[in-house]
Design a protein around this motif. Structure first.
Motif, short mmCIF file in Angstrom:
data_model
loop_
_atom_site.label_atom_id
_atom_site.label_comp_id
_atom_site.label_asym_id
_atom_site.label_seq_id
_atom_site.Cartn_x
_atom_site.Cartn_y
_atom_site.Cartn_z
N ALA A 119 0.58 -1.08 -0.24
CA ALA A 119 0.18 -0.21 0.04
C ALA A 119 0.79 0.65 0.01
O ALA A 119 0.53 2.32 -0.77
CB ALA A 119 -1.14 -0.28 0.88
N ALA A 120 2.04 0.89 0.88
CA ALA A 120 2.65 2.49 0.77
C ALA A 120 3.33 2.52 -0.53
O ALA A 120 3.89 3.91 -0.79
CB ALA A 120 4.22 2.29 1.96
N ILE A 121 3.79 1.48 -0.97
CA ILE A 121 4.42 1.63 -2.73
C ILE A 121 3.31 1.94 -3.77
O ILE A 121 3.46 3.51 -3.91
CB ILE A 121 4.78 0.58 -3.18
CG1 ILE A 121 6.28 0.17 -2.47
CG2 ILE A 121 5.42 0.56 -4.68
CD1 ILE A 121 6.62 -1.06 -2.35
N ILE A 122 2.19 2.15 -3.27
CA ILE A 122 1.07 2.46 -4.02
C ILE A 122 0.93 3.26 -4.16
O ILE A 122 0.66 4.05 -5.17
CB ILE A 122 -0.54 1.37 -3.93
CG1 ILE A 122 0.11 -0.24 -4.69
CG2 ILE A 122 -1.56 2.06 -4.91
CD1 ILE A 122 -0.73 -1.28 -4.21
N GLN A 123 0.87 3.71 -2.93
CA GLN A 123 0.18 5.45 -2.52
C GLN A 123 1.55 6.19 -3.15
O GLN A 123 0.84 7.36 -4.01
CB GLN A 123 0.37 5.50 -1.54
CG GLN A 123 -0.31 6.99 -0.58
CD GLN A 123 -0.80 6.93 0.56
OE1 GLN A 123 -0.36 6.17 1.41
NE2 GLN A 123 -1.32 8.27 0.74
N GLU A 124 3.02 6.19 -2.81
CA GLU A 124 3.68 6.51 -3.44
C GLU A 124 3.84 7.14 -5.22
O GLU A 124 4.41 7.87 -5.37
CB GLU A 124 5.24 6.42 -2.72
CG GLU A 124 6.37 6.54 -3.28
CD GLU A 124 7.92 5.22 -3.08
OE1 GLU A 124 8.58 5.64 -3.44
OE2 GLU A 124 8.00 5.40 -1.73
N LEU A 125 3.06 5.52 -5.68
CA LEU A 125 3.41 5.94 -6.51
C LEU A 125 2.11 6.54 -7.64
O LEU A 125 1.43 6.99 -8.87
CB LEU A 125 2.80 4.70 -7.84
CG LEU A 125 4.15 3.57 -7.61
CD1 LEU A 125 4.55 2.68 -7.66
CD2 LEU A 125 5.92 3.96 -8.38
N GLY A 126 1.25 7.09 -6.99
CA GLY A 126 -0.07 7.67 -7.22
C GLY A 126 -1.11 6.93 -7.23
O GLY A 126 -2.12 7.46 -8.32
N LEU A 127 -1.37 5.27 -7.54
CA LEU A 127 -2.09 4.47 -7.84
C LEU A 127 -3.42 3.95 -6.51
O LEU A 127 -3.74 3.17 -6.94
CB LEU A 127 -1.32 3.22 -7.97
CG LEU A 127 -0.38 3.61 -9.04
CD1 LEU A 127 0.25 2.67 -10.02
CD2 LEU A 127 -0.96 4.06 -10.51
N LEU A 128 -2.75 4.21 -5.52
CA LEU A 128 -4.03 4.30 -4.42
C LEU A 128 -5.59 5.08 -4.80
O LEU A 128 -5.43 6.38 -4.64
CB LEU A 128 -3.62 4.50 -2.86
CG LEU A 128 -3.51 4.18 -1.88
CD1 LEU A 128 -4.47 2.85 -2.20
CD2 LEU A 128 -3.41 4.44 -0.71
N LYS A 129 -6.47 4.53 -4.60
CA LYS A 129 -7.40 4.79 -5.14
C LYS A 129 -8.49 4.29 -4.15
O LYS A 129 -8.34 3.47 -3.16
CB LYS A 129 -8.60 4.06 -5.94
CG LYS A 129 -7.84 4.35 -7.64
CD LYS A 129 -8.84 3.82 -8.58
CE LYS A 129 -8.00 4.36 -10.03
NZ LYS A 129 -6.64 4.19 -10.26
N VAL A 130 -9.28 6.31 -3.42
CA VAL A 130 -9.73 5.59 -1.94
C VAL A 130 -11.64 5.27 -2.44
O VAL A 130 -12.01 5.83 -3.25
CB VAL A 130 -9.66 7.71 -1.60
CG1 VAL A 130 -10.61 7.19 -0.01
CG2 VAL A 130 -8.29 7.66 -0.58
#
Length: 130
Positions: A119-130
């Motif tokens: 999740a930290a990587i996904i968020q860092e890459l701007g791929l985390l959808k809320v």
């Protein structure tokens, strides 16, 4: 194939899977102590195993991510999750499915930690959808 060709093929495969930036960073850290180890993984992990024809690259990526989770090898896990998302065409949902599968076979605590790391990587890459 001779060892030099295997090393060259391995380096090319490593660049394809992990990306040029990662491999360049690793090469920049090469020294007298780790040079033989880096050559070993280029020749055998990347030049011998990752280039075998039976499994395509995507399957190998899934296997490595799952194995790194199972072994608790978090540096390698993060590296391969990032590479799968950036270089391998994986989506966050692809990573999530690997982690759910591994939760059953490797245990919830390992998958719980892996979920936080991914999740930290996904968020860092701007791929985390809320």
């Amino acid at each position: 194939m001779d060892e030099q060709q295997r090393s060259e093929n391995g380096t090319a495969q490593r660049r394809k899977v992990l990306g040029n930036a990662w491999v360049d960073k690793s090469a920049a850290g090469k020294n007298r102590f780790n040079a033989e180890f880096l050559d070993l993984i280029s020749r055998y992990a990347w030049g011998e195993i990752w280039t075998r024809p039976h499994f395509e690259e995507r399957t190998r990526r899934v296997l490595v991510i799952g194995t790194m989770l199972a072994l608790g090898q978090w540096d390698e896990f993060r590296m391969h999750v990032r590479a799968a998302l950036v270089e391998g065409g994986f989506t966050p949902d692809d990573i999530k499915e690997i982690l759910l599968q591994q939760a059953i076979y490797c245990g919830v605590p390992a998958a719980n930690h892996a979920t936080k790391e991914a999740a930290a990587i996904i968020q860092e890459l701007g791929l985390l959808k809320v």
